[in-house]
Design an enzyme around this catalytic site. Structure first.
Site, short mmCIF file in Angstrom:
data_model
loop_
_atom_site.label_atom_id
_atom_site.label_comp_id
_atom_site.label_asym_id
_atom_site.label_seq_id
_atom_site.Cartn_x
_atom_site.Cartn_y
_atom_site.Cartn_z
N CYS A 125 0.76 -0.99 0.27
CA CYS A 125 -0.11 0.12 0.04
C CYS A 125 0.91 1.32 0.22
CB CYS A 125 -0.83 0.20 1.14
SG CYS A 125 -2.29 1.23 0.87
N HIS A 139 -3.95 -4.48 0.13
CA HIS A 139 -3.41 -5.01 1.30
C HIS A 139 -3.58 -6.53 1.15
CE1 HIS A 139 -2.90 -1.22 3.79
NE2 HIS A 139 -3.86 -0.64 2.83
N GLU A 188 -2.38 -8.34 3.19
CA GLU A 188 -2.74 -8.93 4.60
C GLU A 188 -4.14 -8.90 5.12
OE1 GLU A 188 -1.42 -5.99 3.95
OE2 GLU A 188 -2.01 -4.50 5.48
#
Lengths: 202, 263
Positions: free
Chosen positions: A79, A182, A184
């Site tokens: 990001c 993102h 994650e």
């Protein structure tokens, strides 16, 4: 093979999320802002949320700009971490802010053609290049994006995103790689990208 | 194409997920972490955790559950409740939350929104708004302290004006909870949401009233919201998330698929 993966402590807020995502893959990671510690890692993650100006200021204060520029192992920016990898960002109150210059490109405000900003939510990729980081990732999978600024599509783009305009969703040059979304927080598709990064051969 | 989001909301009181009807008579639904994990597995696109007692009790609440959630789920989540300062927000974001949502404290101190924006970035600043339709005046009015029936009160703000104000201050997303509809499962407040949508240039999340799969289709296709939040229909198993997303896809609503074969 056990690897030494270090998340750069940029002072930004998504460090815990990134660390947990690797731990869900049963990969241990460390968090550090010590240049020597980062330099000897097998792989490095550069996380980031917030504004480019604040994040670059933090990297300067920690004396991390040159050490990061000299890394030769695989580095993944996430990001804002990806945006910091290019030459400069327009996300600043006083004009352009110089970034790390690891990958050619500039960060500009998205021209979303009347669409709402931030570009927030799950979106797909297109024009996905053959690259080990993107093994098993196709145009049907969704990734979680939250951003108002982006990097223009260029020959360093490995996958495009589209929100009113095309933008670079994944970029790479040599050992430096970055994802605008993102991983994650992108479910199984995001975990796949992180797993691909872990499995990259130096 | 940007997918519309399905967002289960978990109201948290004393570390348990609870659900009341129109903010009253809370019953315990279950433990936070297993429920969060179950929803993430089922294909929820995002989760919201509201600590419904925090603002009205004026106490510091144990938020250690935030990091336990961040460890197990792989979708974004937002934490709301009692966030009154930059320090409160910073702690929650450091524990792994992706966004923080402010409601009553932002009404008491609108500059909090600006400060959160400047410190953490617009992307993590969600403003929750409890809006009640007053049939006598014909106005939508913003309410505060809605976590506690005895302290719930109208503010000086009409909803549309507060929506404009919070965007000006730097909100990155707005969750509009239509109080008349909350918990009664008669459908989202389409007229109000459509009217706010026209004034809202950041993502808008509908809250309050989901009772059937058709209600979700209506709010996405008629009010063009970015996400739809619901609690009881998911907690009580009235609506199954994979079936809901399949149904919405058939209605032409863009929905994320979660490829289970991918890792």
């Amino acid at each position: 093979m056990k690897q030494d993966i270090v998340i750069v402590n940029t002072g930004c807020a998504n460090i815990a999320s990134v660390r947990y995502a690797f731990e869900r893959l049963a990969v241990a990671v460390s968090v550090s802002d010590d240049p020597a510690r980062i330099n000897r890692a097998d792989k490095v993650i550069l996380p980031g949320v917030g504004s480019a100006q604040a994040a670059m200021t933090s990297l300067h204060q920690k004396g991390l700009v040159e050490p990061l520029q000299q890394l030769t192992q695989p580095v993944l920016g996430v990001c804002l971490g990806m945006q910091m990898m290019v030459d400069a960002s327009a996300e600043s109150r006083d004009g352009d802010i110089p970034c790390l210059g690891l990958i050619p490109g500039r960060v500009e405000r998205l021209q979303a053609e009347g669409l709402r900003l931030p570009h927030m939510g799950w979106n797909t990729l297109s024009d996905i290049a053959e690259h080990p980081l993107l093994h098993g990732i196709d145009e049907q999978q969704y990734f979680y994006f939250v951003h108002s600024f982006g990097v223009a599509v260029s020959d360093t783009t490995l996958a495009r995103g589209n929100y009113g305009q095309p933008f670079a969703a994944v970029i790479a040059k040599g050992n430096f790689m970055g994802a605008q979304f993102h991983p994650e927080r992108s479910g199984r598709a995001g975990a796949r990208l992180l797993k691909n990064f872990v499995e990259l051969v130096n | 194409m940007l997918a519309k989001r399905i967002i289960p909301c978990l109201d948290v009181r004393d570390g348990k997920v609870v659900k009341g009807v129109q903010f009253r008579n809370h019953e315990i639904v279950g433990d936070i972490v297993p429920l969060a994990q179950r929803y993430a597995e089922a294909g929820a696109d995002e989760l919201v955790f509201y600590d419904i007692t925090a603002s009205s009790d004026a106490r510091v609440v144990d938020k250690s559950w935030v990091s336990r959630i961040a460890q197990v789920i792989d979708i974004p989540f937002c934490v709301a409740g009692g966030i009154k300062s930059i320090e409160d927000a910073g702690r929650i974001l450091e524990m792994g939350a992706d966004k923080i949502s402010v409601n009553s404290p932002a009404l008491a101190n609108p500059d909090l929104i600006r400060a959160l924006h400047d410190t953490f970035g617009q992307q993590c600043v969600v403003v929750g708004i409890d809006s009640f339709f007053d049939a006598q005046t014909g106005q939508y009015q913003v309410y505060q302290f809605t976590g506690d029936e005895k302290r719930t009160q109208a503010t000086r703000w009409q909803t549309q004006d507060w929506v404009a104000e919070v965007q000006q201050l730097g909100a990155g997303e707005i969750v509009l909870n239509c109080m008349n509809q909350d918990g009664v499962r008669q459908g989202y407040d389409i007229p109000q949401l459509s009217s706010i949508r026209a004034r809202c240039n950041v993502p808008l999340i509908a809250s309050g009233g989901a009772g059937s799969m058709a209600h979700f289709a209506d709010v996405f296709t008629q009010a063009d919201v970015d996400g739809a939040l619901a609690a009881s229909v998911f907690h009580k198993g009235v609506i199954d998330i994979p079936a809901l997303k399949q149904y919405l896809r058939q209605q032409g609503v863009a929905m994320r698929n979660d490829d289970r074969e991918c890792v």
